[in-house]
Design an enzyme around this catalytic site. Structure first.
Site, PDB file in Angstrom:
ATOM      1  N   THR A 173     -57.286  72.968 -85.289  1.00  0.00           N
ATOM      2  CA  THR A 173     -55.670  73.572 -85.332  1.00  0.00           C
ATOM      3  C   THR A 173     -54.905  72.673 -86.105  1.00  0.00           C
ATOM      4  OG1 THR A 173     -55.340  71.261 -83.333  1.00  0.00           O
ATOM      5  CG2 THR A 173     -56.391  73.624 -82.712  1.00  0.00           C
ATOM      6  N   ARG A 209     -56.626  63.922 -87.284  1.00  0.00           N
ATOM      7  CA  ARG A 209     -56.141  65.787 -86.995  1.00  0.00           C
ATOM      8  C   ARG A 209     -57.415  66.429 -87.072  1.00  0.00           C
ATOM      9  NH1 ARG A 209     -54.207  68.652 -92.480  1.00  0.00           N
ATOM     10  NH2 ARG A 209     -56.427  67.301 -93.749  1.00  0.00           N
ATOM     11  N   ASP A 239     -58.677  63.208 -99.849  1.00  0.00           N
ATOM     12  CA  ASP A 239     -58.962  62.675 -98.674  1.00  0.00           C
ATOM     13  C   ASP A 239     -58.618  60.893 -98.937  1.00  0.00           C
ATOM     14  OD1 ASP A 239     -59.589  61.100 -96.487  1.00  0.00           O
ATOM     15  OD2 ASP A 239     -59.802  62.768 -95.298  1.00  0.00           O
ATOM     16  N   ASP A 285     -61.141  58.673 -96.678  1.00  0.00           N
ATOM     17  CA  ASP A 285     -62.447  59.004 -97.512  1.00  0.00           C
ATOM     18  C   ASP A 285     -62.028  57.965 -98.920  1.00  0.00           C
ATOM     19  OD1 ASP A 285     -63.738  59.798 -96.291  1.00  0.00           O
ATOM     20  OD2 ASP A 285     -63.694  62.588 -96.729  1.00  0.00           O
TER      21      ASP A 285
END
Length: 210
Positions: free
Chosen positions: A109, A105, A201, A204
């Site tokens: 944006t 990602r 996340d 992660d």
């Protein structure tokens, strides 16, 4: 919301998800929990697979029993976090082929950028289950499903741990025909595109890079 959304509220699954959400859960335990939750979701997402009656000889007698029929399965992981769900699903579906779609990602944006794409040659002949722990903005899942449709895949399902309303709405706008199976739908996305309350996340936390 998505017209074909199914949230699995099994108490055992919800308990495991709650433990996974905690910031105190270590990497090894988080990885184990995601694997276990994925196995339970695999059980649910395959609940409606067609079966046929075949002859089997037991130690006692011959009988007709149900066996899975129709298209063979393929699991497609959206890298990298999707890989954390593969082991749990493969435990239940050992005969499934595996494909990978690499998307990251863009932090500015929030749009997906593809960097890897590898599928079995006969992908268009298979029932495809796409796995990704988090359905946040929905951009990555939308892009992955679009690519799979371009490859001729007609039978698609998406499985995730957590979904946000924004991601479900985006998926409904682009792929209302693709059923979504999730363990929970959370409140919203924050300004960075993370699910709230979420679990952080997933990539992660799975790979110890947080």
């Amino acid at each position: 919301m998505h017209p074909a959304l199914r949230v699995i509220d099994h108490p055992l699954l919800q308990h495991k998800l709650s433990v996974a959400r905690s910031a105190d859960t270590t990497t090894d335990n988080f990885r184990r929990l995601v694997r276990e939750i994925a196995a339970m979701l695999a059980y649910e997402v395959t609940r409606d697979l067609p079966t046929e009656r075949v002859s089997v000889t037991t130690p006692i007698a011959e009988c007709k029993v149900p066996m899975i029929a129709g298209k063979k399965l393929c699991l497609v992981s959206i890298l990298r976090a999707g890989n954390g769900m593969l082991d749990g699903m493969i435990e239940l579906l050992p005969g499934a082929r595996v494909g990978h779609i690499g998307l990251y990602r863009d932090p500015h944006t929030l749009q997906p950028v593809e960097y890897y794409f590898k599928l079995p040659e006969d992908i268009e002949e298979r029932e495809v289950i796409v796995v990704d722990p988090m359905l946040a903005t929905g951009n990555s899942a939308t892009a992955a499903l679009s690519r799979l449709k371009e490859e001729g895949v007609a039978s698609l399902r998406l499985v995730c741990l957590l979904a946000a309303p924004e991601g479900l709405a985006a998926l409904a706008a682009h792929h209302p025909d693709v059923p979504v199976t999730a363990a929970a739908v959370d409140s919203h996305l924050d300004e960075h595109g993370y699910i709230v309350p979420g679990l952080g996340d997933a990539g992660d936390r799975l790979f110890g890079t947080r």
